[in-house]
Scaffold this motif. Structure first.
Motif, mmCIF file in Angstrom:
data_model
loop_
_atom_site.group_PDB
_atom_site.id
_atom_site.type_symbol
_atom_site.label_atom_id
_atom_site.label_comp_id
_atom_site.label_asym_id
_atom_site.label_seq_id
_atom_site.Cartn_x
_atom_site.Cartn_y
_atom_site.Cartn_z
ATOM 1 N N LYS A 1 0.837 -1.210 0.000
ATOM 2 C CA LYS A 1 0.000 0.000 0.000
ATOM 3 C C LYS A 1 0.873 1.261 0.000
ATOM 4 O O LYS A 1 0.666 2.177 -0.802
ATOM 5 C CB LYS A 1 -0.927 -0.002 1.231
ATOM 6 C CG LYS A 1 -1.749 -1.265 1.378
ATOM 7 C CD LYS A 1 -2.604 -1.272 2.617
ATOM 8 C CE LYS A 1 -1.831 -1.330 3.916
ATOM 9 N NZ LYS A 1 -1.079 -2.586 4.147
ATOM 10 N N THR A 2 1.840 1.298 0.905
ATOM 11 C CA THR A 2 2.726 2.460 0.958
ATOM 12 C C THR A 2 3.496 2.587 -0.356
ATOM 13 O O THR A 2 3.645 3.690 -0.903
ATOM 14 C CB THR A 2 3.708 2.321 2.134
ATOM 15 O OG1 THR A 2 2.962 2.186 3.340
ATOM 16 C CG2 THR A 2 4.616 3.524 2.253
ATOM 17 N N SER A 3 3.962 1.463 -0.866
ATOM 18 C CA SER A 3 4.708 1.498 -2.130
ATOM 19 C C SER A 3 3.853 2.099 -3.230
ATOM 20 O O SER A 3 4.340 2.889 -4.040
ATOM 21 C CB SER A 3 5.130 0.086 -2.522
ATOM 22 O OG SER A 3 5.809 -0.529 -1.461
ATOM 23 N N GLN B 1 2.808 10.750 6.284
ATOM 24 C CA GLN B 1 3.517 9.491 6.145
ATOM 25 C C GLN B 1 3.236 8.536 7.284
ATOM 26 O O GLN B 1 2.799 8.942 8.359
ATOM 27 C CB GLN B 1 5.022 9.751 6.001
ATOM 28 C CG GLN B 1 5.364 10.018 4.552
ATOM 29 C CD GLN B 1 6.630 10.821 4.369
ATOM 30 O OE1 GLN B 1 7.197 11.308 5.340
ATOM 31 N NE2 GLN B 1 7.043 10.969 3.129
ATOM 32 N N GLN B 2 3.527 7.274 6.997
ATOM 33 C CA GLN B 2 3.208 6.236 7.965
ATOM 34 C C GLN B 2 3.954 6.438 9.277
ATOM 35 O O GLN B 2 3.401 6.252 10.345
ATOM 36 C CB GLN B 2 3.575 4.882 7.367
ATOM 37 C CG GLN B 2 2.983 3.719 8.109
ATOM 38 C CD GLN B 2 3.010 2.457 7.264
ATOM 39 O OE1 GLN B 2 3.632 2.417 6.202
ATOM 40 N NE2 GLN B 2 2.338 1.445 7.726
ATOM 41 N N GLU B 3 5.237 6.835 9.170
ATOM 42 C CA GLU B 3 5.979 7.124 10.400
ATOM 43 C C GLU B 3 6.058 8.634 10.560
ATOM 44 O O GLU B 3 6.804 9.291 9.846
ATOM 45 C CB GLU B 3 7.391 6.541 10.337
ATOM 46 C CG GLU B 3 7.434 5.079 10.642
ATOM 47 C CD GLU B 3 7.886 4.259 9.457
ATOM 48 O OE1 GLU B 3 8.743 4.733 8.704
ATOM 49 O OE2 GLU B 3 7.344 3.150 9.282
ATOM 50 N N LEU C 1 -3.096 9.876 2.862
ATOM 51 C CA LEU C 1 -3.012 9.591 4.293
ATOM 52 C C LEU C 1 -2.575 8.148 4.466
ATOM 53 O O LEU C 1 -3.354 7.227 4.271
ATOM 54 C CB LEU C 1 -4.377 9.814 4.962
ATOM 55 C CG LEU C 1 -5.030 11.176 4.702
ATOM 56 C CD1 LEU C 1 -6.425 11.230 5.324
ATOM 57 C CD2 LEU C 1 -4.168 12.298 5.265
ATOM 58 N N ASP C 2 -1.301 7.965 4.785
ATOM 59 C CA ASP C 2 -0.787 6.607 4.926
ATOM 60 C C ASP C 2 -0.908 6.186 6.382
ATOM 61 O O ASP C 2 -0.067 6.527 7.200
ATOM 62 C CB ASP C 2 0.675 6.558 4.460
ATOM 63 C CG ASP C 2 1.175 5.128 4.335
ATOM 64 O OD1 ASP C 2 0.468 4.211 4.803
ATOM 65 O OD2 ASP C 2 2.262 4.929 3.776
ATOM 66 N N ASP C 3 -1.945 5.467 6.681
ATOM 67 C CA ASP C 3 -2.175 5.008 8.059
ATOM 68 C C ASP C 3 -2.125 6.182 9.035
ATOM 69 O O ASP C 3 -1.552 6.078 10.109
ATOM 70 C CB ASP C 3 -1.080 3.994 8.442
ATOM 71 C CG ASP C 3 -1.691 2.616 8.634
ATOM 72 O OD1 ASP C 3 -2.924 2.509 8.547
ATOM 73 O OD2 ASP C 3 -0.939 1.654 8.875
HETATM 74 MG MG MG Z 1 2.678 1.008 4.728
#
Ligand code: MG
Ligand code: UTP
Length: 602
Positions: A389-391, A430-432, A511-513
């Motif tokens: 998903k992030t990719s 971002q996710q982080e 919106l990544d997580d």
């Molecule tokens: Mg991800």
């Protein structure tokens, strides 16, 4: 690398040259003083002996009258030499400091412009090492070694020419062993270069270990792995010590071995010179001048050997720095298409494949991704961890480029847009989440290219459900984040980064997580706020909770790099598949939770 400092450096070398000419002239004056003033003035005739010196009394009146001039000459030459040495040192230092300051600036700018792929494969510690220790080695190279080598070469040339005019045979005898000194230096240079490179590599490894352990200190403590990490560090550190020691030993072996050669050379010269003076082939003054000049050849040469060996550090470091500079920057502005109208936000993926560059073969991470979304639609991605998903969303701002297929934005191929434009149009949480050690306000304002009122900042914070939390901090929006201020919780960080992205007011929102660390209640608040903000902008939401994705216009269910199901919530619920399974599973868990809660409170 010396751009802008070329001439200053040339001036520094020239000044050093003039200083060494003055130094040599000093010995010429000494010869003149001895032979023509002190001595009888019969150049070439004088046999060594008291008679020659004594006979100087013959022309004593003229000799005495010349004394002040000779003294003035000595003083003048000393001033001349001192002055030029001073300027040369100053200019060389200025060149070294100035050019390495610029190099550091350039490196930092360059490093932050390198591609994601480069940063993925390069340890941070390695980059830090090269941007600090290696740049410093280069500074020393310019400040001391290169100028020193220039000075010594000039000294050698000037003195050797002077020696040649003094007495050719003596001059040649004085340098017979020099080639051996140089050959030894070159041999050691090679050795030391190699050892130094190994040493720097190990030191970079040590910085990486240190940097990683410090940023992962919580994990280390949580797993009580201090002893293990300490051992690992000690091993790396010991290896550094071992390599450092090898380097030092190499130096320690080198010095005496060239010293012996230089001494042999000097003694040979003295001996031959003395014999010639006794035989009357040369005058005493010539011999005295020779003694001075030959030491001006021999000792600098010994010095030169050392410098050559030391220069290996500068040269190795130069290579290590250049290796970074050679890396291609991620071209931010390449791409012709720069629409003047605002983006509508229509996105189409057609059979997109993608894999991360790795050592050797690149594994395909995304297979045949195809979907289409209208401007303003909400696309949700759901799927197990590692599904890609992030990719997938990272392809949109061109963090990475897809290997085949086509992605179009408003009908134009993504590759035709410049990266800068795409990133200006897209807002990503971002996710982080990452926050800088600045105030909360600065963090929210980060990257907003326009002037923004406090009210706008607060609105963004409200939408991200963080405004009230910020007000509870001692200094509100001016509270420092990180080491010197408050430490935010994971969910709070996430919400600050969300506020930051919302303030950017992007045409496309990713919106990544973005609400993974936020409790359900807060998430509902954010969802509501987003719904009022989202209209008009295409949004990609990655989430694990069904509630977050339910309302999306298009839901993509991903597994192992493929889209296994796609459609709106109702469609997906109507068919047997992964989506319904996840939905049922999550509802079941929630029901059980509710029942448990009811039992506990009841
Ligand atoms: Mg991800
Ligand atoms: P993703 O990071 O795209 O997965 O990695 P995801 O769906 O977002 O997973 P979660 O939900 O956040 O956990 C997909 C694959 O790409 C590889 C990973 O190993 C994973 O198998 N990958 C990811 C890389 O090879 N390099 C990277 O820089 C990132």
């Amino acid at each position: 690398m010396l751009t802008g400092y070329h001439w200053l450096y040339v001036a520094a070398v020239a000044a050093v040259g003039l200083a060494s000419v003055a130094r040599t002239a000093f010995y010429y004056l000494l010869r003149y003083f001895t032979d023509d003033v002190l001595g009888s003035g019969t150049l070439g005739s004088g046999a060594l002996g008291s008679g020659t010196l004594g006979s100087g009394a013959l022309g004593s009146t003229t000799a005495v009258s010349r004394l002040p001039w000779v003294a003035l000459g000595f003083i003048g030459l000393a001033l001349f030499q001192g002055g030029f040495s001073f300027f040369s040192g100053r200019w060389a230092a200025e060149t070294a400091e100035g050019s390495t300051r610029r190099l550091r600036d350039y490196l930092y700018d360059h490093i932050q412009r390198l591609s994601f792929a480069y940063h993925d494969k390069t340890p941070t510690g390695e980059l830090i090492q090269r941007a600090t220790s290696d740049v410093d080695a280069l500074r020393r190279f310019y400040a001391d070694q290169a100028i020193g080598a220039g000075r010594i070469s000039l000294l050698f040339l000037v003195n050797f020419t002077a020696l040649l005019t003094l007495n050719t045979r003596l001059a040649l005898i004085s340098v017979v062993l020099i080639p051996f000194v140089l050959a030894t230096s070159v041999w050691f240079f090679r050795k030391v270069s190699q050892l130094y490179e190994e040493f720097q590599e190990q030191e970079a490894k040590l910085s990486t270990t240190l940097q990683e352990n410090l940023s992962g200190i919580r994990v280390v403590k949580a797993f009580a792995r201090q002893a293990y990490e300490k051992d690992k560090f000690e091993r790396d550190n010991f290896e550094r010590y071992r390599r450092g020691k090898r380097l030092l030993i190499m130096h320690a072996v080198y010095w005496p071995s060239t010293d012996i050669l230089v001494f042999a050379q000097l003694i040979l010269g003295y001996f031959v010179g003395a014999v010639m003076a006794i035989n009357g082939t040369i005058t005493v003054g010539t011999f005295l001048a020779y003694l001075g000049m030959v030491s001006m050849i021999a000792w600098p040469l010994r010095q030169l050997g050392r410098l050559i060996v030391d220069m290996s550090t500068g040269i190795v470091s130069f290579g290590r720095v250049v290796a970074i500079i050679r890396e291609d920057r991620e071209p931010l502005d390449v791409g012709q298409h720069q629409p003047t109208d605002p983006l509508r936000g229509e996105v189409r993926f057609e059979q997109v494949c993608f894999g991360y560059e790795g050592e050797g073969e690149t594994a395909v991470i995304l297979h045949d991704i195809s979907f289409h979304c209208q401007p303003g639609q909400v696309v949700a991605l759901i799927g197990s961890t590692g599904a890609g998903k992030t990719s997938l969303v990272n392809l949109l701002p061109r963090f990475y480029d897809y290997s085949s297929g086509s992605i179009t934005l408003d009908g134009v191929e993504l590759r035709d847009y410049s990266r800068r434009y795409l990133r200006q149009q897209m807002g990503i949480v971002q996710q982080e989440p990452f926050l800088f050690s600045r105030t909360i306000r600065d963090n929210i304002l980060y990257g907003v290219g326009r002037s923004v009122s406090d009210a706008e900042v607060e609105d963004a914070a409200r939408a991200a459900a963080i405004h009230d939390v910020i007000l509870t901090f001692p200094n509100g929006y001016n509270t420092l984040v990180g080491e010197k201020g408050v430490t935010l919780s994971g969910g709070q960080k996430q919400r600050v980064t969300l506020a930051r992205t919302l303030l950017q007011n992007p045409r496309i929102l990713i919106l990544d997580d973005a609400t993974s660390s936020v409790d359900m209640e807060t998430e509902a608040v954010i969802r509501e706020a987003l719904e009022t903000l989202l209209p008009g902008r295409t949004t990609f939401i990655i989430a694990h909770r069904i509630q977050t994705v339910m309302a999306a216009d298009l839901i993509l269910v991903m597994d192992k790099g493929r889209i296994v199901q796609s459609g709106a919530h109702e469609e997906l619920m109507a068919t047997q598949g992964t989506y319904r399974r996840i939905f049922n599973l999550q509802s079941q868990i929630e029901d059980e939770l509710e029942q448990d809660l009811a039992r506990v409170s009841g």
